[in-house]
Design a protein around this motif. Structure first.
Motif, PDB file in Angstrom:
ATOM      1  N   UNK A 594       0.849  -1.198   0.000  1.00 60.53           N
ATOM      2  CA  UNK A 594       0.000   0.000   0.000  1.00 60.53           C
ATOM      3  C   UNK A 594       0.882   1.245   0.000  1.00 60.53           C
ATOM      4  N   UNK A 595       0.536   2.279  -0.779  1.00 57.61           N
ATOM      5  CA  UNK A 595       1.311   3.531  -0.760  1.00 57.61           C
ATOM      6  C   UNK A 595       0.969   4.352   0.481  1.00 57.61           C
ATOM      7  N   UNK A 596       1.903   5.223   0.858  1.00 54.64           N
ATOM      8  CA  UNK A 596       1.720   6.094   2.025  1.00 54.64           C
ATOM      9  C   UNK A 596       1.610   7.526   1.523  1.00 54.64           C
ATOM     10  N   UNK A 597       0.469   8.183   1.698  1.00 58.00           N
ATOM     11  CA  UNK A 597       0.317   9.573   1.233  1.00 58.00           C
ATOM     12  C   UNK A 597       1.273  10.506   1.984  1.00 58.00           C
ATOM     13  N   UNK A 598       1.697  11.560   1.294  1.00 55.75           N
ATOM     14  CA  UNK A 598       2.630  12.516   1.888  1.00 55.75           C
ATOM     15  C   UNK A 598       1.930  13.666   2.589  1.00 55.75           C
ATOM     16  N   UNK A 599       0.620  13.726   2.487  1.00 52.41           N
ATOM     17  CA  UNK A 599      -0.115  14.840   3.079  1.00 52.41           C
ATOM     18  C   UNK A 599      -0.465  14.532   4.526  1.00 52.41           C
ATOM     19  N   UNK A 600      -0.014  15.354   5.460  1.00 49.98           N
ATOM     20  CA  UNK A 600      -0.357  15.104   6.869  1.00 49.98           C
ATOM     21  C   UNK A 600      -1.809  15.455   7.148  1.00 49.98           C
ATOM     22  N   UNK A 601      -2.325  14.879   8.248  1.00 49.81           N
ATOM     23  CA  UNK A 601      -3.692  15.144   8.659  1.00 49.81           C
ATOM     24  C   UNK A 601      -3.711  15.450  10.148  1.00 49.81           C
ATOM     25  N   UNK A 602      -4.894  15.803  10.635  1.00 48.77           N
ATOM     26  CA  UNK A 602      -5.028  16.083  12.059  1.00 48.77           C
ATOM     27  C   UNK A 602      -4.933  14.768  12.834  1.00 48.77           C
ATOM     28  N   UNK A 603      -4.155  14.767  13.884  1.00 47.22           N
ATOM     29  CA  UNK A 603      -3.977  13.555  14.686  1.00 47.22           C
ATOM     30  C   UNK A 603      -5.249  13.264  15.472  1.00 47.22           C
ATOM     31  N   UNK A 604      -5.723  12.010  15.404  1.00 50.01           N
ATOM     32  CA  UNK A 604      -6.889  11.638  16.188  1.00 50.01           C
ATOM     33  C   UNK A 604      -6.454  11.316  17.623  1.00 50.01           C
ATOM     34  N   UNK A 605      -7.436  10.944  18.465  1.00 51.26           N
ATOM     35  CA  UNK A 605      -7.156  10.698  19.881  1.00 51.26           C
ATOM     36  C   UNK A 605      -6.155   9.568  20.064  1.00 51.26           C
ATOM     37  N   UNK A 606      -6.343   8.460  19.324  1.00 52.16           N
ATOM     38  CA  UNK A 606      -5.423   7.325  19.445  1.00 52.16           C
ATOM     39  C   UNK A 606      -4.007   7.712  19.042  1.00 52.16           C
ATOM     40  N   UNK A 607      -3.879   8.488  17.954  1.00 49.12           N
ATOM     41  CA  UNK A 607      -2.558   8.888  17.481  1.00 49.12           C
ATOM     42  C   UNK A 607      -1.851   9.762  18.508  1.00 49.12           C
ATOM     43  N   UNK A 608      -2.589  10.679  19.100  1.00 54.79           N
ATOM     44  CA  UNK A 608      -1.975  11.561  20.098  1.00 54.79           C
ATOM     45  C   UNK A 608      -1.558  10.785  21.347  1.00 54.79           C
ATOM     46  N   UNK A 609      -2.384   9.819  21.750  1.00 53.82           N
ATOM     47  CA  UNK A 609      -2.007   9.046  22.938  1.00 53.82           C
ATOM     48  C   UNK A 609      -0.788   8.166  22.653  1.00 53.82           C
ATOM     49  N   UNK A 610      -0.744   7.539  21.473  1.00 57.23           N
ATOM     50  CA  UNK A 610       0.420   6.729  21.112  1.00 57.23           C
ATOM     51  C   UNK A 610       1.684   7.587  21.094  1.00 57.23           C
ATOM     52  N   UNK A 611       1.568   8.821  20.598  1.00 56.54           N
ATOM     53  CA  UNK A 611       2.716   9.728  20.582  1.00 56.54           C
ATOM     54  C   UNK A 611       3.148  10.081  21.995  1.00 56.54           C
ATOM     55  N   UNK A 612       2.179  10.276  22.888  1.00 57.68           N
ATOM     56  CA  UNK A 612       2.518  10.595  24.277  1.00 57.68           C
ATOM     57  C   UNK A 612       3.280   9.445  24.935  1.00 57.68           C
ATOM     58  N   UNK A 613       2.864   8.201  24.679  1.00 59.37           N
ATOM     59  CA  UNK A 613       3.559   7.046  25.249  1.00 59.37           C
ATOM     60  C   UNK A 613       4.958   6.911  24.650  1.00 59.37           C
ATOM     61  N   UNK A 614       5.091   7.184  23.346  1.00 58.48           N
ATOM     62  CA  UNK A 614       6.420   7.163  22.735  1.00 58.48           C
ATOM     63  C   UNK A 614       7.318   8.231  23.353  1.00 58.48           C
ATOM     64  N   UNK A 615       6.737   9.403  23.648  1.00 58.12           N
ATOM     65  CA  UNK A 615       7.513  10.440  24.325  1.00 58.12           C
ATOM     66  C   UNK A 615       7.913  10.019  25.716  1.00 58.12           C
ATOM     67  N   UNK A 616       7.007   9.369  26.451  1.00 57.93           N
ATOM     68  CA  UNK A 616       7.324   8.859  27.788  1.00 57.93           C
ATOM     69  C   UNK A 616       8.494   7.880  27.734  1.00 57.93           C
ATOM     70  N   UNK A 617       8.457   6.973  26.752  1.00 55.28           N
ATOM     71  CA  UNK A 617       9.548   6.015  26.623  1.00 55.28           C
ATOM     72  C   UNK A 617      10.882   6.683  26.365  1.00 55.28           C
ATOM     73  N   UNK A 618      10.881   7.733  25.551  1.00 53.65           N
ATOM     74  CA  UNK A 618      12.125   8.453  25.272  1.00 53.65           C
ATOM     75  C   UNK A 618      12.610   9.226  26.495  1.00 53.65           C
ATOM     76  N   UNK A 619      11.680   9.771  27.278  1.00 50.00           N
ATOM     77  CA  UNK A 619      12.082  10.468  28.503  1.00 50.00           C
ATOM     78  C   UNK A 619      12.730   9.506  29.499  1.00 50.00           C
ATOM     79  N   UNK A 620      12.277   8.258  29.518  1.00 46.59           N
ATOM     80  CA  UNK A 620      12.827   7.269  30.446  1.00 46.59           C
ATOM     81  C   UNK A 620      14.139   6.672  29.957  1.00 46.59           C
ATOM     82  N   UNK A 621      14.319   6.605  28.643  1.00 50.95           N
ATOM     83  CA  UNK A 621      15.503   5.932  28.113  1.00 50.95           C
ATOM     84  C   UNK A 621      16.570   6.876  27.582  1.00 50.95           C
ATOM     85  N   UNK A 622      16.204   8.119  27.300  1.00 56.08           N
ATOM     86  CA  UNK A 622      17.180   9.080  26.787  1.00 56.08           C
ATOM     87  C   UNK A 622      16.534  10.019  25.796  1.00 56.08           C
TER      88      UNK A 622
END
Length: 665
Positions: A594-622
């Motif tokens: 499947x191709x991946x479009x280059x146009x960004x969109x507004x982040x939904x609730x799930x996307x924002x929460x996943x990003x927050x957890x990824x940020x938490x992991x980076x804060x804990x590991x470096x």
């Protein structure tokens, strides 16, 4: 105390007139004669008629005062006083210097006050001191100090305090010991260590790798990795934070943190692949000039009646290291919850391993819960960890259970402490790799902390076509073994691989967040002999890339002067996504693109929460790539993206972030 004694001696020297050697010697001689005469007369009763009258008594007092107030006598008296004070204080000084202090956290052993020397010993000490002090004229103060040191009594021994005296000692700070019951301890050698015996040393080991670097799309446009639906890392992190400690950095695997949470991905349509891929592109929370690419896979969830029968072997670690409330007892409670979710057609067997492996329960219908629970209740911890024997017997039992169309799975429950047989992760990897060809899946449940061998658990699960989870509470057992039972036990796709080719016309740089232990070579994607991860029924997979668009000021590397790849202008596609998977038990993979479009969109609730957890992991590991973005921003982002949270998993994550922030200060 030695400093105080020096001050006392200096004060006495400065306050007393310098003694005349001849007068000093004469005064000491008379003092000793009077002392000896007193000792002799004290042993018998003196007749009343020999006592002097009042006039004679007063005359004697005047004469004595006259002699004592002369300059030589004052000097001698001061010397004797100094010696007496020193003799009195010396035992306490010696105890303060030579005696070991009790450990502040225990009252097992302590110092006991000991009576000063007996009068006879004091007499002998005083006599020897006076003789040494009665030196020839010209003897200096250093010689007197040496004489005093030689005359000091030896330090008293230390006694064990009686147990009944300990409560009082906490109040007044002095212990009255039971001298008769406790032998003395010599001070010639160091005293026995009085602290409590240390707990088992922390031998935890984690499967980790160097964080993925930023890659230049024009030079290395292809990223390949195996899917991962494990969640063990998040549970370990939660265990550490709730116990008031930051987790070890090597225990942080960001993909397992992100995949711990359910998301609302679209399910596959009938007739499609057993899972459906979703992609989205949105602004990175910690960098306004980069974007996050989210890839989400949603597995199909068949109806309970449509799932195949299960042949389940509980392989239970009953070694001595499992003797802990958070290990074997919690394990038994967890399996009790799980049994209620099995169907009558499912069968259960139990194999244990410690000093040796053993079949505790023959294959038994899941409906016979009384027999299964009785076998669980009989389990006790003890012995070494013969992991190799246990694995061999468990595979043999699983293969003997047979049944066409049945799913065979070994569920290993352990703290990962393999210390007999195969204990090296690489040796275990080879052993399991050979055994997975039989069609038996191996999943791992970790219990307890202190000697958690996460590296071994990951090697077993990844090479056994299974998953790894860590259970630290009964609530986590409910999540893994009840709420997500189908995904944990029933596979819908094997050897699932993901490969993305980024378009250098649209992407300058990219980095995969997590999946370090799941990385594959580019050529491994098309090689069906290369093992990869599995997806269970209803399971989800989430992966995040941080991408830097062409022309963005966030680019970390300079473009090549003589590069041939395009480096500017718009592009319709950000990249191209390819997935490969095998049907359970199959040998040939199928391809999904499947191709991946280059146009960004507004982040939904799930996307924002996943990003927050990824940020938490980076804060804990470096937080190398987070800039000034920190805990406050992560907490605010997650708190605003909790959405529909029926089981409170996301609310719990926000609280863990707050704990992480407090512990990181």
């Amino acid at each position: 105390m030695s400093d105080e004694f020096d001050k006392l001696r200096a004060g006495l020297k400065s306050a007393s007139p310098a003694p005349e050697p001849a007068a000093k010697a004469e005064a000491l001689r008379r003092a000793m004669e009077n002392f000896d005469r007193h000792q002799e007369t004290a042993t018998r009763t003196r007749p009343m008629s020999d006592r002097p009258g009042r006039a004679g008594f007063l005359t004697g007092v005047r004469e004595m005062i006259s002699k004592m107030t002369s300059r030589p006598a004052l000097a001698a008296t001061a010397s004797i006083a100094a010696i007496g004070v020193a003799i009195t204080l010396w035992p306490q000084i010696q105890r303060e210097i030579a005696s070991p202090k009790p450990h502040p956290d225990t009252f097992d052993r302590t110092i006991v006050e000991v009576s000063p020397p007996a009068p006879a010993e004091e007499t002998a000490t005083l006599r020897g001191t006076a003789q040494k002090a009665n030196a020839p004229a010209g003897a200096d103060m250093a010689e007197a100090d040496a004489a005093l040191s030689d005359a000091m009594p030896a330090a008293e021994p230390v006694f064990e305090a009686a147990p009944q005296s300990l409560a009082r000692s906490r109040e007044v700070g002095v212990i009255s010991g039971n001298f008769a019951a406790a032998p003395p301890v010599s001070l010639a050698a160091p005293a026995e260590d009085t602290r409590l015996a240390p707990s088992r040393p922390d031998t935890e080991a984690y499967a980790s790798a160097t964080p993925n670097p930023v890659k230049i799309a024009a030079e290395d446009p292809v990223s390949t990795f195996s899917v991962d639906t494990d969640t063990a890392s998040y549970s370990v992190i939660r265990s550490s934070l709730t116990n008031g400690q930051l987790p070890p950095k090597e225990a942080v695997r960001i993909e397992e943190m992100v995949n711990y949470f359910p998301y609302g991905y679209a399910a596959p349509e009938p007739g499609e692949a057993p899972f459906r891929a979703s992609v989205s592109l949105f602004q990175t929370p910690w960098n306004a000039d980069t974007q996050l690419l989210r890839i989400g896979l949603q597995g199909v969830l068949p109806a309970t009646d449509d799932r195949p029968p299960l042949n389940l072997v509980f392989l239970i670690d009953t070694s001595g290291s499992m003797d802990d409330p958070k290990k074997l007892p919690l394990l038994k409670q967890s399996f009790r919850l799980m049994l209620g979710q099995l169907r009558p057609a499912d069968r259960v067997a139990i194999v244990t391993y410690a000093g040796s492996a053993g079949l505790v329960l023959e294959p038994t219908a899941a409906s016979d819960q009384t027999t299964i629970l009785a076998a669980l209740d009989r389990l006790d911890a003890g012995g070494a960890t013969a992991g190799q024997d246990g694995l061999q017997q468990a595979y043999a039992v699983a293969e003997s259970m047979g049944g066409d169309g049945h799913v065979r799975r070994i569920l290993l429950a352990t703290d990962g402490d393999f210390n007999v047989g195969l204990s090296d992760p690489e040796a275990l990897k080879d052993f399991i790799a050979k055994k997975r060809e039989s069609g038996t899946y191996l999943s791992v449940l970790g219990f307890g902390r202190g000697n958690l061998d996460d590296a071994t658990m990951q090697a077993l699960a990844q090479n056994g076509n299974g998953t790894a989870a860590y259970i630290d509470t009964l609530s986590e057992a409910q999540k893994v073994l009840v709420d997500q039972l189908s995904g944990a036990l029933f596979p819908i796709a094997d050897d699932v691989k993901i490969q993305i080719e980024f378009n250098p016309a649209a992407v300058a740089e990219y980095r995969l967040i997590g999946y370090e232990t799941r990385a594959l070579a580019r050529e491994d994607f098309n090689n069906d002999r290369v093992d990869a991860g599995e997806i269970g029924a209803g399971h989800q997979v989430t992966a995040l890339y941080e991408v830097t668009p062409v022309g963005s000021p966030a680019r970390l590397s300079d473009p090549l002067r003589y590069g041939s790849a395009p480096d500017g202008g718009p592009a319709a596609e950000l990249g191209f996504l390819k997935l490969r998977y095998k049907a359970p038990g199959g040998s040939t993979s199928q391809l999904v693109e499947t191709p991946i479009p280059a146009t960004p969109s507004e982040a939904d609730t799930d996307a924002r929460f996943a990003a927050a957890i990824a940020g938490m992991g980076q804060l804990l590991s470096g937080p190398k790539y987070l800039g000034t973005w920190g805990w406050d921003e992560a907490i605010a982002l997650a708190n605003g993206a909790k959405g529909d949270d029926p089981f409170g998993y996301r609310a719990e994550a926000v609280q863990l972030m707050r704990l992480g922030q407090s512990l990181a200060r």
